[in-house]
Design an enzyme around this catalytic site. Sequence first.
Site, PDB file in Angstrom:
ATOM      1  N   HIS A 268      -4.515   2.674   7.163  1.00  0.00           N
ATOM      2  CA  HIS A 268      -3.216   2.323   7.033  1.00  0.00           C
ATOM      3  C   HIS A 268      -2.028   2.030   8.373  1.00  0.00           C
ATOM      4  CE1 HIS A 268      -4.219   4.043   3.043  1.00  0.00           C
ATOM      5  NE2 HIS A 268      -3.847   2.630   2.658  1.00  0.00           N
TER       6      HIS A 268
ATOM      7  N   GLY B 290      -5.458  -5.291   5.286  1.00  0.00           N
ATOM      8  CA  GLY B 290      -6.674  -4.851   5.825  1.00  0.00           C
ATOM      9  C   GLY B 290      -8.080  -5.837   5.473  1.00  0.00           C
TER      10      GLY B 290
END
Length: 279
Positions: A37, A147
């Site tokens: 993250h 992602g």
Amino acid sequence: MEVIHTITALKMLLEPRKLAQQKIALVPTMGALHKGHVSLIKIAQQYADIVVCSIFVNPTQFTDPKDLEKYPRPLEHDIEMLQEAGCDFVFMPLVKEMYPAPEQWHIDLGNAEFLLEGEFRKGHYQGVTQIVKKLFDAVDPDLAFFGQKDFQQILMIRQMVAHFGLTLEIISCPIIREDDGLAMSSRNIHLSAEDRKNALVLNKALQYVKDHFNDYSIEELLQKAIDIINSTTGVELDYFTIANTDTLLPEYNKGAKQLIALVAAKVGETRLIDNMMLD
Ligand code: AMP
């Protein structure tokens, strides 16, 4: 860094930045943050003036109520990590802020919605696109960062963006791994010591396929990868596929434009996913 809980407060804070023509980036997360993250925040900082990170465990994308219930929520740790990463705003709404009333949501996400994760988690991408659209409406970002770890999710979000004709840019960011190759995931904390060791087989099988791509046919590569995973006790394979990056359909032609290997498996009680680009 400011922590905001309501859409109204968020819009009020962002308004002057927008008027000053500052670029705003959004990094949506469900919290339980890790270096994967943080890498998204760091990449977003290179593109934008202001980075907003949202933390919201979205109930509509969970197909298993137990999974939702046990989803980790270490909020203080998350806020510390974001502060350290230099994030500007954290948006942490309650469920009733995002869903004041029950809401039907169904949009056409194309055939890929029903493949892979969509097959094992029915309705998952309707929930994902529902919350991401709400976050886009709340933040109105110029760019949003996701992602590659959740490769199919990015395809679905791009479909949603096209469906509504949104003009923001979607940026895909590389998978961050532990030193031994395990893809970082909020779910990894559920792995026992034994599971943690067994989970390495997912990366091992993907890497095998990538390393031997020129040596074998796709059928042989798939068989080898499946054998590697099935020979590990405690790991139950959902799928291992070599697919076209646009359609996610299985691809058996090695000359095809862009290929990706994707895997999902239950390791002990924890379901993990991973993937690797092949060319
Ligand atoms: P999540 O909190 O799991 O919903 O993930 C939030 C965002 O972080 C999604 O865009 C994920 O794809 C991304 N993400 C999760 N794990 C990783 C990782 N290991 N490397 C890079 N990005 C990741």
